[in-house]
Each structure stands twice: as structure tokens, then as C-alpha cells.
Design a protein around this motif. Structure first.
Motif, PDB file in Angstrom:
ATOM      1  N   LEU A  43       0.832  -1.206   0.000  1.00  0.00           N
ATOM      2  CA  LEU A  43       0.000   0.000   0.000  1.00  0.00           C
ATOM      3  C   LEU A  43       0.870   1.261   0.000  1.00  0.00           C
ATOM      4  N   ILE A  44       1.926   1.224   0.837  1.00  0.00           N
ATOM      5  CA  ILE A  44       2.825   2.391   0.942  1.00  0.00           C
ATOM      6  C   ILE A  44       4.247   1.878   0.853  1.00  0.00           C
ATOM      7  N   LEU A  45       5.041   2.443  -0.052  1.00  0.00           N
ATOM      8  CA  LEU A  45       6.441   2.024  -0.161  1.00  0.00           C
ATOM      9  C   LEU A  45       7.296   2.980   0.679  1.00  0.00           C
ATOM     10  N   PRO A  46       8.491   2.535   1.094  1.00  0.00           N
ATOM     11  CA  PRO A  46       9.317   3.395   1.950  1.00  0.00           C
ATOM     12  C   PRO A  46       9.528   4.775   1.330  1.00  0.00           C
ATOM     13  N   GLY A  47       9.369   5.792   2.160  1.00  0.00           N
ATOM     14  CA  GLY A  47       9.633   7.165   1.710  1.00  0.00           C
ATOM     15  C   GLY A  47       8.468   7.826   0.990  1.00  0.00           C
ATOM     16  N   GLU A  48       7.364   7.116   0.801  1.00  0.00           N
ATOM     17  CA  GLU A  48       6.255   7.725   0.062  1.00  0.00           C
ATOM     18  C   GLU A  48       5.446   8.679   0.945  1.00  0.00           C
ATOM     19  N   SER A  49       4.818   9.688   0.305  1.00  0.00           N
ATOM     20  CA  SER A  49       3.971  10.624   1.054  1.00  0.00           C
ATOM     21  C   SER A  49       2.504  10.196   0.899  1.00  0.00           C
ATOM     22  N   VAL A  50       1.782  10.279   2.010  1.00  0.00           N
ATOM     23  CA  VAL A  50       0.397   9.799   2.025  1.00  0.00           C
ATOM     24  C   VAL A  50      -0.548  10.943   2.385  1.00  0.00           C
ATOM     25  N   ALA A 144      -4.722  14.976  -4.136  1.00  0.00           N
ATOM     26  CA  ALA A 144      -3.608  14.016  -4.128  1.00  0.00           C
ATOM     27  C   ALA A 144      -2.702  14.251  -5.332  1.00  0.00           C
ATOM     28  N   LEU A 145      -3.296  14.427  -6.507  1.00  0.00           N
ATOM     29  CA  LEU A 145      -2.481  14.610  -7.717  1.00  0.00           C
ATOM     30  C   LEU A 145      -1.817  15.986  -7.737  1.00  0.00           C
ATOM     31  N   GLU A 146      -2.605  17.026  -7.432  1.00  0.00           N
ATOM     32  CA  GLU A 146      -2.044  18.381  -7.493  1.00  0.00           C
ATOM     33  C   GLU A 146      -0.968  18.579  -6.437  1.00  0.00           C
ATOM     34  N   GLY A 147      -1.105  17.881  -5.296  1.00  0.00           N
ATOM     35  CA  GLY A 147      -0.121  18.032  -4.225  1.00  0.00           C
ATOM     36  C   GLY A 147       1.064  17.082  -4.384  1.00  0.00           C
ATOM     37  N   GLY A 148       1.048  16.249  -5.412  1.00  0.00           N
ATOM     38  CA  GLY A 148       2.174  15.334  -5.667  1.00  0.00           C
ATOM     39  C   GLY A 148       2.293  14.213  -4.640  1.00  0.00           C
ATOM     40  N   PHE A 149       1.187  13.819  -4.007  1.00  0.00           N
ATOM     41  CA  PHE A 149       1.237  12.716  -3.032  1.00  0.00           C
ATOM     42  C   PHE A 149       1.313  11.378  -3.767  1.00  0.00           C
ATOM     43  N   HIS A 150       1.954  10.407  -3.117  1.00  0.00           N
ATOM     44  CA  HIS A 150       2.065   9.086  -3.753  1.00  0.00           C
ATOM     45  C   HIS A 150       0.754   8.316  -3.673  1.00  0.00           C
ATOM     46  N   CYS A 151      -0.015   8.544  -2.616  1.00  0.00           N
ATOM     47  CA  CYS A 151      -1.280   7.813  -2.509  1.00  0.00           C
ATOM     48  C   CYS A 151      -2.258   8.542  -1.587  1.00  0.00           C
ATOM     49  N   LEU A 152      -3.505   8.112  -1.687  1.00  0.00           N
ATOM     50  CA  LEU A 152      -4.606   8.698  -0.908  1.00  0.00           C
ATOM     51  C   LEU A 152      -5.184   7.593  -0.039  1.00  0.00           C
ATOM     52  N   LEU A 184      -6.153   0.368  -4.908  1.00  0.00           N
ATOM     53  CA  LEU A 184      -6.535   0.630  -6.290  1.00  0.00           C
ATOM     54  C   LEU A 184      -5.333   1.359  -6.888  1.00  0.00           C
ATOM     55  N   GLN A 185      -4.639   0.683  -7.809  1.00  0.00           N
ATOM     56  CA  GLN A 185      -3.390   1.235  -8.332  1.00  0.00           C
ATOM     57  C   GLN A 185      -3.612   2.555  -9.064  1.00  0.00           C
ATOM     58  N   ALA A 186      -2.572   3.384  -9.067  1.00  0.00           N
ATOM     59  CA  ALA A 186      -2.659   4.657  -9.804  1.00  0.00           C
ATOM     60  C   ALA A 186      -2.743   4.350 -11.287  1.00  0.00           C
ATOM     61  N   GLU A 187      -3.527   5.117 -12.003  1.00  0.00           N
ATOM     62  CA  GLU A 187      -3.463   5.083 -13.462  1.00  0.00           C
ATOM     63  C   GLU A 187      -3.642   6.506 -13.940  1.00  0.00           C
ATOM     64  N   SER A 188      -3.522   6.719 -15.237  1.00  0.00           N
ATOM     65  CA  SER A 188      -3.436   8.112 -15.681  1.00  0.00           C
ATOM     66  C   SER A 188      -4.633   8.927 -15.169  1.00  0.00           C
ATOM     67  N   GLY A 189      -4.319   9.985 -14.460  1.00  0.00           N
ATOM     68  CA  GLY A 189      -5.355  10.858 -13.925  1.00  0.00           C
ATOM     69  C   GLY A 189      -5.894  10.426 -12.570  1.00  0.00           C
ATOM     70  N   PHE A 190      -5.499   9.253 -12.087  1.00  0.00           N
ATOM     71  CA  PHE A 190      -5.985   8.779 -10.787  1.00  0.00           C
ATOM     72  C   PHE A 190      -4.813   8.445  -9.858  1.00  0.00           C
ATOM     73  N   ALA A 191      -4.909   8.941  -8.624  1.00  0.00           N
ATOM     74  CA  ALA A 191      -3.887   8.605  -7.623  1.00  0.00           C
ATOM     75  C   ALA A 191      -4.147   7.190  -7.094  1.00  0.00           C
ATOM     76  N   ARG A 192      -3.121   6.538  -6.556  1.00  0.00           N
ATOM     77  CA  ARG A 192      -3.322   5.236  -5.903  1.00  0.00           C
ATOM     78  C   ARG A 192      -4.201   5.446  -4.668  1.00  0.00           C
ATOM     79  N   LYS A 193      -5.185   4.564  -4.481  1.00  0.00           N
ATOM     80  CA  LYS A 193      -6.076   4.702  -3.321  1.00  0.00           C
ATOM     81  C   LYS A 193      -5.907   3.499  -2.425  1.00  0.00           C
ATOM     82  N   ILE A 194      -5.719   3.757  -1.134  1.00  0.00           N
ATOM     83  CA  ILE A 194      -5.418   2.646  -0.226  1.00  0.00           C
ATOM     84  C   ILE A 194      -6.328   2.678   1.014  1.00  0.00           C
ATOM     85  N   LYS A 195      -6.543   1.480   1.585  1.00  0.00           N
ATOM     86  CA  LYS A 195      -7.391   1.349   2.780  1.00  0.00           C
ATOM     87  C   LYS A 195      -6.637   0.503   3.817  1.00  0.00           C
ATOM     88  N   PRO A 196      -5.695   1.105   4.517  1.00  0.00           N
ATOM     89  CA  PRO A 196      -4.832   0.316   5.419  1.00  0.00           C
ATOM     90  C   PRO A 196      -5.574  -0.311   6.608  1.00  0.00           C
TER      91      PRO A 196
END
Ligand code: AMP
Ligand code: FES
Ligand code: ZN
Length: 316
Positions: A43-50, A144-152, A184-196
Motif C-alpha cells: 500500500l505504501i512504499l518506503p519514503g512515500e507521502s500519504v 492528491a495529484l495536485e499536491g504530488g502525493f504518492h497515494c490517498l 486501487l493502483q494509480a493510473e493516468s489521472g488517478f492517484a493510488r487509493k489505499i485502505k490500510p
């Protein structure tokens, strides 16, 4: 009853796991479930911003605290729906929580965006909850996309997920069944969405919030009158009571065997998406659904004689 791990008197009983814990061991168990979810589904890789979507309820605030304790780089996102009384109360909980823990927070105000939920309710002839959900998801993705976050990340728990899966299954909704899950993996125009929190029940997140003294917004939305899927949740709580472990085994079984099968079928029927000409969000039409809602609300508000009186009064 004694804590299974350290044998002091237990405070929290978890029949699904055939166990009971003291507070400290419950926290260890809780963290273990979140880490397991994150590792298993990457869901989150090391160093990623959430970016963590914070409603002010127990699940999302719990998620924010736990991810931050696990050392992840987290920022909160609250969408202020503009509903009288209720939205201000929810926002105050989120702002108070983030200030207390020194956490970053971004707030989107739907009044400023021209699309407050009371106006959606008044001017749009469709269930307000579904329009509201669409608007919230739009902003989650956009920030999420405009702020450059790796996932939501959202605070959906096991009960939410099982109830939703059950509803999708009852309708054999292949589209939803092909991509429901904790990632839900990121694809063009969509950020990765996670439910930890997908491995933890509503009861468990409530215990975590209580133990950690999190002050939550617990009043139901005045427009929806309560939690979603209430009937399905009651049914599942009965099933779980009679057969502990049913929820997680239904959900895990779906992830292993159900979802891949539906994904295969759905892949062949994908829709072409392009950026919305107004806000750049991905859409299969020229203007996205949320921008169309905004246009409709703006037009109907302008033509509303009650609002015209309001404007004259405001100017006076
Ligand atoms: P719900 O659909 O209300 O059960 O909420 C599911 C998840 O969506 C919550 O756990 C939050 O992560 C997120 N969420 C719901 N409402 C808001 C909101 N107004 N602002 C930010 N996040 C929200
Ligand atoms: Fe959106 Fe109630 S209508 S939370
Ligand atoms: Zn748009």
C-alpha cells in the motif's frame, strides 16, 4: 479473562480471533494488522507521502495517528461539506486533532468551490449521498495529484468493506467487483487509493480511538440519517457472532479468488478517459460529472427566487 500475550487481566475481547488483550497488547495487535495490510498489498512504499482523508470520525483519525506512529509521511485532507452545524463540528475535530499532534492538514471548502452539499440537496434531483460521495472522491483525487502525493488513504474498515462487497455481490456488479479492495493502483489521472484499516473491524478502530483519547465527531450526517449499509452490517454482525472469523475470510477469499476473475472480464470493456476541459480530472465525457453538477447548481441557484431575496438582503 486474561490477555493472551502477557496474562494480565484482559480489557478487550476479540471473538473473531478467539482471543482477548490488555490495552498494550491490543495496540501491538492493531499495529500488526495495519503493517500486514501495508506489506501484503504494497500500500505504501518506503519514503512515500500519504494524503489521509479525514472526516473527523473514529476510523480516519485512528488511521492518521497509526500511520504517523509507523513513521509514514502523512498529511490530512478534510472536505468541509458546508452543511450547517454538522460540517463545522466535524471540521473542528479534524483541526483540533491535527493541531494536537502537529500534523499537516489541507482543507477544501465546498462553499468556496461553489458546490456546498445543501445546495446539491436542494437543486439536484438525485440522492444527495451519492452526489456527495462523488464530490468527495473528486477532491480526494484532485488534491492528491495536485499536491504530488504518492497515494490517498481512507479510513474504510473491515465492516465497511464487507458490507460494500456484499452489496456489490448481491447485484453481481462486475465493474465494482473487479476493483474493490485495499489498493486501487494509480493510473493516468488517478492517484493510488489505499485502505490500510481493511483488516480491522469497526469495534477495533473504536477501541483504538478510545484507548488513545482521540476526540471524534460521532454525529451521523443530517442528510443520510446514519451509517451506510446499516442493514447489511447488521446481517454480517449476526453471521460473525455465530461463526467468528466470517468477515475476514469472506473478504480475503474475494481478494484471492473473486476479484482476479472479475478483473479479467472487465479489462476487455474499459472506457477511454481524457481530462475534463474545465478541471482536468479524468472523465469519459468532455466535462466531468462534478463540474457538470457545479454548472447545474450554479444555474438553478441563480434562477431561485428565494436566493434572489437572500442576495438583496445580503447587499442591504
Ligand atoms: P464514509 O463514506 O463517510 O464512511 O467515509 C469513508 C472514509 O472517507 C472516511 O474514513 C474518510 O477517510 C473519508 N471521508 C469521508 N468524509 C470525508 C470528508 N468530509 N473529508 C475527508 N475525508 C472524508
Ligand atoms: Fe455527504 Fe451526508 S450527504 S456525508
Ligand atoms: Zn471537471
Amino acid at each position: 479473562m486474561k490477555c493472551r500475550k502477557c496474562k494480565v487481566p484482559a480489557e478487550i475481547s476479540l471473538p473473531s480471533h478467539n482471543t482477548a488483550f490488555c490495552r498494550a497488547c491490543f495496540s501491538t495487535y492493531f499495529t500488526g494488522q495495519v503493517e500486514r495490510a501495508i506489506d501484503k498489498h504494497k500500500l505504501i512504499l518506503p519514503g512515500e507521502s500519504v494524503l489521509v482523508a479525514l472526516s473527523g470520525g473514529k476510523d480516519s483519525l485512528t488511521l492518521m495517528l497509526e500511520l504517523s506512529r509507523l513513521g509514514h509521511d502523512v498529511t490530512g485532507l478534510h472536505v468541509d461539506l458546508g452543511i450547517p452545524v454538522s460540517s463545522a463540528a466535524a471540521r473542528a475535530k479534524v483541526e483540533g486533532f491535527c493541531a494536537q499532534h502537529g500534523m499537516k492538514l489541507h482543507v477544501v471548502e465546498l462553499i468556496k468551490e461553489g458546490l456546498p452539499i445543501p445546495d446539491v440537496k436542494k437543486y439536484i434531483n438525485r440522492p444527495v449521498c451519492s452526489a456527495c460521495g462523488k464530490i468527495k472522491r473528486h477532491w480526494f483525487n484532485r488534491v492528491a495529484l495536485e499536491g504530488g502525493f504518492h497515494c490517498l488513504a481512507t479510513g474504510h474498515n473491515l465492516d465497511d468493506e464487507v458490507a460494500r462487497l456484499f452489496a456489490n455481490t448481491l447485484r453481481w456488479d462486475a465493474g465494482y467487483l473487479s476493483d474493490q479492495g485495499p489498493c486501487l493502483q494509480a493510473e493516468s489521472g488517478f492517484a493510488r487509493k489505499i485502505k490500510p484499516l481493511y483488516r480491522l473491524t469497526e469495534f477495533e478502530t473504536a477501541c483504538y480511538a478510545f484507548i488513545n483519547g482521540i476526540s471524534i465527531h460521532s454525529a451521523p450526517c443530517p442528510y443520510s440519517g446514519g451509517a451506510s449499509f446499516t442493514g447489511h452490517k447488521a446481517l454480517w454482525s449476526n453471521l460473525e457472532y455465530n461463526s467468528p472469523g466470517s468477515k475476514i475470510s469472506f473478504y480475503d477469499g474475494f481478494l484471492k479468488r473473486g476479484r482476479p476473475a472479475f478483473a479479467l472480464v472487465e479489462k476487455e470493456e474499459g472506457h477511454e478517459l481524457s481530462p475534463c476541459t474545465s478541471c482536468a480530472s479524468p472523465t469519459s465525457t468532455e466535462v466531468c460529472g462534478v463540474c457538470r453538477l457545479k454548472i447545474a447548481v450554479t444555474e438553478r441557484r441563480a434562477a431561485d427566487p428565494d436566493r434572489a431575496t437572500d442576495r438583496v438582503r445580503d447587499k442591504a
